[in-house]
Design a protein around this motif. Structure first.
Motif, PDB file in Angstrom:
ATOM      1  N   GLY A 158      -7.228 -10.167   2.919  1.00  0.00           N
ATOM      2  CA  GLY A 158      -7.171 -10.388   1.549  1.00  0.00           C
ATOM      3  C   GLY A 158      -8.037 -11.511   1.440  1.00  0.00           C
ATOM      4  N   GLU A 159      -9.092 -11.518   2.232  1.00  0.00           N
ATOM      5  CA  GLU A 159     -10.259 -12.616   2.024  1.00  0.00           C
ATOM      6  C   GLU A 159     -11.407 -11.998   1.196  1.00  0.00           C
ATOM      7  OE1 GLU A 159     -10.337 -15.726   2.850  1.00  0.00           O
ATOM      8  OE2 GLU A 159      -8.503 -15.804   3.994  1.00  0.00           O
ATOM      9  N   HIS A 160     -11.247 -10.956   0.518  1.00  0.00           N
ATOM     10  CA  HIS A 160     -12.340 -10.375  -0.320  1.00  0.00           C
ATOM     11  C   HIS A 160     -13.578  -9.635   0.924  1.00  0.00           C
ATOM     12  CE1 HIS A 160     -10.754 -13.426  -3.234  1.00  0.00           C
ATOM     13  NE2 HIS A 160     -10.008 -12.262  -3.202  1.00  0.00           N
ATOM     14  N   ASN A 161     -13.311  -9.414   1.635  1.00  0.00           N
ATOM     15  CA  ASN A 161     -14.117  -8.891   2.796  1.00  0.00           C
ATOM     16  C   ASN A 161     -13.853  -7.276   2.990  1.00  0.00           C
ATOM     17  OD1 ASN A 161     -15.706  -7.787   5.134  1.00  0.00           O
ATOM     18  ND2 ASN A 161     -15.808  -9.844   6.109  1.00  0.00           N
ATOM     19  N   LEU A 162     -14.941  -6.318   2.564  1.00  0.00           N
ATOM     20  CA  LEU A 162     -14.504  -4.920   2.711  1.00  0.00           C
ATOM     21  C   LEU A 162     -14.188  -4.435   3.926  1.00  0.00           C
ATOM     22  CD1 LEU A 162     -16.807  -3.593  -0.012  1.00  0.00           C
ATOM     23  CD2 LEU A 162     -14.459  -3.551  -0.262  1.00  0.00           C
ATOM     24  N   GLY A 163     -14.760  -5.287   4.878  1.00  0.00           N
ATOM     25  CA  GLY A 163     -14.664  -4.696   6.043  1.00  0.00           C
ATOM     26  C   GLY A 163     -13.293  -5.068   6.838  1.00  0.00           C
ATOM     27  N   ASP A 164     -12.843  -6.180   6.661  1.00  0.00           N
ATOM     28  CA  ASP A 164     -11.568  -6.379   7.002  1.00  0.00           C
ATOM     29  C   ASP A 164     -10.427  -5.546   6.275  1.00  0.00           C
ATOM     30  OD1 ASP A 164     -11.688  -8.621   9.100  1.00  0.00           O
ATOM     31  OD2 ASP A 164     -12.778  -9.642   7.289  1.00  0.00           O
ATOM     32  N   ASP A 165     -10.800  -5.091   4.852  1.00  0.00           N
ATOM     33  CA  ASP A 165      -9.739  -4.450   4.239  1.00  0.00           C
ATOM     34  C   ASP A 165      -9.935  -2.922   4.935  1.00  0.00           C
ATOM     35  OD1 ASP A 165      -9.556  -6.296   2.320  1.00  0.00           O
ATOM     36  OD2 ASP A 165     -10.791  -5.797   1.003  1.00  0.00           O
ATOM     37  N   ALA A 166     -10.939  -2.756   5.162  1.00  0.00           N
ATOM     38  CA  ALA A 166     -11.050  -1.230   5.901  1.00  0.00           C
ATOM     39  C   ALA A 166     -10.161  -1.561   7.223  1.00  0.00           C
ATOM     40  CB  ALA A 166     -12.586  -0.955   6.298  1.00  0.00           C
ATOM     41  N   LEU A 167     -10.099  -2.503   8.013  1.00  0.00           N
ATOM     42  CA  LEU A 167      -9.226  -2.256   9.077  1.00  0.00           C
ATOM     43  C   LEU A 167      -7.822  -2.717   8.774  1.00  0.00           C
ATOM     44  CD1 LEU A 167     -11.195  -5.478  11.124  1.00  0.00           C
ATOM     45  CD2 LEU A 167     -10.935  -3.135  11.766  1.00  0.00           C
ATOM     46  N   LEU A 168      -7.315  -3.174   7.824  1.00  0.00           N
ATOM     47  CA  LEU A 168      -6.102  -3.021   7.124  1.00  0.00           C
ATOM     48  C   LEU A 168      -6.011  -1.458   6.884  1.00  0.00           C
ATOM     49  CD1 LEU A 168      -3.340  -4.320   6.329  1.00  0.00           C
ATOM     50  CD2 LEU A 168      -4.412  -4.861   4.423  1.00  0.00           C
ATOM     51  N   GLN A 169      -6.581  -1.040   6.134  1.00  0.00           N
ATOM     52  CA  GLN A 169      -6.306   0.450   5.666  1.00  0.00           C
ATOM     53  C   GLN A 169      -6.047   1.260   6.862  1.00  0.00           C
ATOM     54  OE1 GLN A 169      -9.212   2.023   2.924  1.00  0.00           O
ATOM     55  NE2 GLN A 169      -8.741   4.059   3.378  1.00  0.00           N
ATOM     56  N   ALA A 170      -6.987   0.980   8.076  1.00  0.00           N
ATOM     57  CA  ALA A 170      -6.983   1.877   9.247  1.00  0.00           C
ATOM     58  C   ALA A 170      -5.498   1.597  10.091  1.00  0.00           C
ATOM     59  CB  ALA A 170      -8.078   1.585  10.205  1.00  0.00           C
ATOM     60  N   PHE A 171      -5.150   0.292  10.150  1.00  0.00           N
ATOM     61  CA  PHE A 171      -3.919   0.268  10.763  1.00  0.00           C
ATOM     62  C   PHE A 171      -2.972   0.636  10.087  1.00  0.00           C
ATOM     63  CE2 PHE A 171       0.061  -2.618  11.130  1.00  0.00           C
ATOM     64  CZ  PHE A 171       0.043  -2.519  12.542  1.00  0.00           C
ATOM     65  N   LEU A 172      -2.642   0.511   8.673  1.00  0.00           N
ATOM     66  CA  LEU A 172      -1.605   1.091   7.938  1.00  0.00           C
ATOM     67  C   LEU A 172      -1.586   2.431   8.129  1.00  0.00           C
ATOM     68  CD1 LEU A 172      -1.638  -1.196   4.800  1.00  0.00           C
ATOM     69  CD2 LEU A 172      -0.150  -1.407   6.534  1.00  0.00           C
ATOM     70  N   GLY A 173      -2.766   3.251   8.366  1.00  0.00           N
ATOM     71  CA  GLY A 173      -2.727   4.712   8.342  1.00  0.00           C
ATOM     72  C   GLY A 173      -2.139   5.146   9.909  1.00  0.00           C
ATOM     73  N   GLU A 174      -2.225   3.935  10.843  1.00  0.00           N
ATOM     74  CA  GLU A 174      -1.542   4.265  12.183  1.00  0.00           C
ATOM     75  C   GLU A 174      -0.131   3.906  12.515  1.00  0.00           C
ATOM     76  OE1 GLU A 174      -3.160   6.366  14.383  1.00  0.00           O
ATOM     77  OE2 GLU A 174      -4.785   6.489  12.546  1.00  0.00           O
ATOM     78  N   LEU A 175       0.342   3.106  11.614  1.00  0.00           N
ATOM     79  CA  LEU A 175       1.635   2.555  12.011  1.00  0.00           C
ATOM     80  C   LEU A 175       2.744   3.482  11.935  1.00  0.00           C
ATOM     81  CD1 LEU A 175       2.917  -0.418  12.460  1.00  0.00           C
ATOM     82  CD2 LEU A 175       3.519  -0.431   9.931  1.00  0.00           C
ATOM     83  N   PRO A 176       3.382   3.509  12.861  1.00  0.00           N
ATOM     84  CA  PRO A 176       4.514   4.405  12.669  1.00  0.00           C
ATOM     85  C   PRO A 176       5.580   4.494  11.390  1.00  0.00           C
ATOM     86  CG  PRO A 176       4.331   3.744  15.114  1.00  0.00           C
ATOM     87  CD  PRO A 176       3.472   2.874  14.155  1.00  0.00           C
ATOM     88  N   GLN A 177       5.926   5.465  10.988  1.00  0.00           N
ATOM     89  CA  GLN A 177       6.642   5.374   9.653  1.00  0.00           C
ATOM     90  C   GLN A 177       7.908   4.474   9.782  1.00  0.00           C
ATOM     91  OE1 GLN A 177       6.795   9.277   7.935  1.00  0.00           O
ATOM     92  NE2 GLN A 177       4.550   9.398   7.454  1.00  0.00           N
ATOM     93  N   SER A 178       8.452   4.425  10.988  1.00  0.00           N
ATOM     94  CA  SER A 178       9.665   4.010  10.937  1.00  0.00           C
ATOM     95  C   SER A 178       9.463   2.482  10.835  1.00  0.00           C
ATOM     96  CB  SER A 178      10.404   4.046  12.342  1.00  0.00           C
ATOM     97  OG  SER A 178       9.393   4.028  13.551  1.00  0.00           O
ATOM     98  N   LEU A 179       8.376   1.788  10.838  1.00  0.00           N
ATOM     99  CA  LEU A 179       8.217   0.358  10.790  1.00  0.00           C
ATOM    100  C   LEU A 179       7.501   0.017   9.511  1.00  0.00           C
ATOM    101  CD1 LEU A 179       6.544   0.110  14.353  1.00  0.00           C
ATOM    102  CD2 LEU A 179       8.923  -0.501  13.834  1.00  0.00           C
ATOM    103  N   THR A 180       7.886  -1.169   9.107  1.00  0.00           N
ATOM    104  CA  THR A 180       7.443  -1.694   7.815  1.00  0.00           C
ATOM    105  C   THR A 180       6.537  -2.906   8.200  1.00  0.00           C
ATOM    106  OG1 THR A 180       9.498  -1.154   6.655  1.00  0.00           O
ATOM    107  CG2 THR A 180       8.167  -2.896   5.657  1.00  0.00           C
ATOM    108  N   PRO A 181       5.273  -2.932   7.283  1.00  0.00           N
ATOM    109  CA  PRO A 181       4.433  -3.943   7.805  1.00  0.00           C
ATOM    110  C   PRO A 181       4.403  -5.130   6.851  1.00  0.00           C
ATOM    111  CG  PRO A 181       3.331  -2.265   6.408  1.00  0.00           C
ATOM    112  CD  PRO A 181       4.805  -1.828   6.623  1.00  0.00           C
ATOM    113  N   VAL A 182       4.324  -6.214   7.348  1.00  0.00           N
ATOM    114  CA  VAL A 182       4.187  -7.526   6.629  1.00  0.00           C
ATOM    115  C   VAL A 182       2.800  -8.132   6.961  1.00  0.00           C
ATOM    116  CG1 VAL A 182       5.212 -10.004   6.232  1.00  0.00           C
ATOM    117  CG2 VAL A 182       6.626  -7.865   6.780  1.00  0.00           C
ATOM    118  N   VAL A 183       1.885  -8.348   6.087  1.00  0.00           N
ATOM    119  CA  VAL A 183       0.713  -8.423   6.203  1.00  0.00           C
ATOM    120  C   VAL A 183       0.266 -10.082   5.909  1.00  0.00           C
ATOM    121  CG1 VAL A 183      -1.669  -7.991   5.523  1.00  0.00           C
ATOM    122  CG2 VAL A 183       0.144  -5.964   5.753  1.00  0.00           C
TER     123      VAL A 183
END
Length: 347
Positions: A12-37
């Protein structure tokens, strides 16, 4: 009640690189778990990713939210470093220590490590690494440093390589510039690079699109060049600045480009994933390491390049996308990150 995981990073710091890291993590997080970012611009992260957030700059609020989560994950990037400040290390140290005192797993996921310029930083990080439950590193240098500090762990590619690949459509397309301010280039130091860009665009009749990756840091660069009289008049006329709100929009620009000139690490990776021709300008060893891995050209900004050298290199890269086999080889290492995340959180 679903289990939640606190994901800590520079989000959330307006950096597309870190936004991409977040997108990658959310794609890998097991569905049984809920993220708090943890996020600075919470509304943007909530809108783009549909996740719960907590204000990352409010340590008290983050620690309070940690108490109701089942695990702490430091996700992507290089969080344990002191080049920002020693206070940054204290922030992450407080979170790691609190999680372990509460008996919760601590995962360093696809992390870079360092630089650690101070002796006290190295001693502190040695202690923090001993508290972790599981680690995966994003590069061999980080893994080597961690071993010197007493923490074994394997390395794979940067987590952004986990994002889906796209098909390149950009033969004959514009030149996309993803540059950032750097202490290595001040004032007229930029002139050889701007001169070469002007010549390349004129010789090949290409539009030049300026795509800032960090909204606050990068978007004033083109205007700065104009105000300081550094940008050739013809290049200024050919130039147009864009704004991408998320990595998907940036990749749409890349896949339609004839060449991406990338200084930021994740601009280089996202351009390659888009299938686009890339050439790097390395202000940091991590950029040069990625370019070597990708087998694309790179200019070391610590060693000034003449305009003719830049022009020769960029002309060679124009309309020549990276080999798909090279990208496939990089992506083949990423199973490590998946395995570490699943084994640490799904017990």
């Amino acid at each position: 009640m679903p289990q939640s995981v606190l994901l800590c990073g520079y989000y959330g710091e307006h950096n597309l690189g870190d936004d991409a890291l977040l997108q990658a993590f959310l794609g890998e997080l097991p569905q049984s778990l809920t993220p708090v970012v943890t996020a600075f611009d919470e509304s943007q992260v909530q809108r783009l990713h549909g996740v719960e957030t907590v204000q990352r700059r409010d340590l008290k609020a983050v620690l309070a939210r940690l108490r109701s989560c089942q695990a702490l994950v430091l996700g992507g990037g290089s969080l344990l470093q002191d080049s920002t400040s020693f206070k940054s290390l204290l922030y992450y140290g407080a979170l790691i220590t609190a999680a372990r005192l509460q008996g919760k797993p601590v995962v360093l996921w696809a992390q870079g490590l360092g630089p650690l310029q101070r002796r006290r930083s190295r001693a502190f990080v040695r202690l923090l690494l001993s508290l972790t439950t599981a680690v995966s590193w994003r590069d061999p240098e980080s893994a080597t440093l961690a071993r010197r500090l007493g923490c074994d762990g394997e390395d794979a590619g940067d987590a952004v390589w986990l994002l889906p690949q796209q098909q390149w459509l950009g033969r004959g397309g514009p030149i996309v510039v993803c540059w950032r301010p750097t202490p290595l280039l001040q004032g007229s130091d930029w002139s050889p690079y701007l001169e070469a860009l002007d010549q390349l665009a004129a010789q090949t009749d290409r539009e030049v699109l300026w795509l800032p990756f960090h909204r606050e840091q990068d978007r004033s660069l083109l205007e700065q060049f104009r105000n300081e009289g550094l940008i050739p008049e013809a290049l200024s006329r050919r130039s147009r600045q864009l704004q991408a709100e998320n990595p998907r929009e940036a990749m749409a620009v890349f896949r339609s480009s004839g060449l991406v000139l990338a200084m930021r690490l994740h601009a280089l990776i996202l351009a390659a994933l888009s299938g686009a021709p890339v050439s790097a300008l390395s202000y940091d060893p991590k950029v040069k390491a990625c370019a070597d891995q990708l087998r694309c050209d790179a200019l070391d900004l610590a060693s000034r390049s003449a305009a003719s050298d830049c022009l020769q290199q960029w002309s060679r890269s124009l309309d020549q996308p990276p080999q798909s086999a090279v990208i496939a080889s990089i992506r083949s290492t990423l199973e490590l990150h998946r395995r570490v995340l699943t084994s640490a959180l799904c017990r």
